[in-house]
Design a protein around this motif. Structure first.
Motif, PDB file in Angstrom:
ATOM      1  N   GLN A 169      43.379  37.821  47.439  1.00  0.00           N
ATOM      2  CA  GLN A 169      44.210  38.745  46.673  1.00  0.00           C
ATOM      3  C   GLN A 169      44.352  38.227  45.251  1.00  0.00           C
ATOM      4  O   GLN A 169      44.466  37.027  45.026  1.00  0.00           O
ATOM      5  N   SER A 170      44.359  39.145  44.303  1.00  0.00           N
ATOM      6  CA  SER A 170      44.447  38.729  42.905  1.00  0.00           C
ATOM      7  C   SER A 170      45.888  38.561  42.423  1.00  0.00           C
ATOM      8  O   SER A 170      46.158  37.747  41.557  1.00  0.00           O
ATOM      9  N   SER A 171      46.807  39.302  42.995  1.00  0.00           N
ATOM     10  CA  SER A 171      48.194  39.203  42.535  1.00  0.00           C
ATOM     11  C   SER A 171      49.004  38.300  43.472  1.00  0.00           C
ATOM     12  O   SER A 171      48.845  38.343  44.689  1.00  0.00           O
TER      13      SER A 171
END
Length: 89
Positions: A27-29
């Motif tokens: 996941q990027s966030s």
């Protein structure tokens, strides 16, 4: 089981403060993105790994990392680094 990645380093807006981000692998966030308050900042300066483990447990990470590695931002400045730890969720 997905890994949780914990990253702590100098806050971009105020280099005297520490920013902690926790995210799930892939996941990027981050699911946690905070700047340490005064008490946690003092504790981090004395015992960084213990402080990050404590914060991870408070945010629902069941088996937080106890060992963190340095990941440098700038190869010429050894003071610009993040502490990074990975643990199974």
């Amino acid at each position: 089981m997905p890994k949780v990645i914990i990253r702590a380093g100098q806050w971009e807006e105020d280099r005297n403060r520490i920013r902690v981000r926790m995210r799930h692998e892939g996941q990027s966030s981050p699911f946690v993105d905070l700047v340490l308050g005064d008490w946690n900042h003092r504790l981090y300066r004395e015992m960084p790994a213990t402080t990050l483990t404590f914060l991870a447990e408070n945010h629902g990470v069941t088996s937080p990392p106890t060992i963190f590695r340095k990941e440098y931002h700038d190869q010429y400045n050894p003071f610009l680094y993040d502490l990074v730890g990975e643990a199974d969720q």
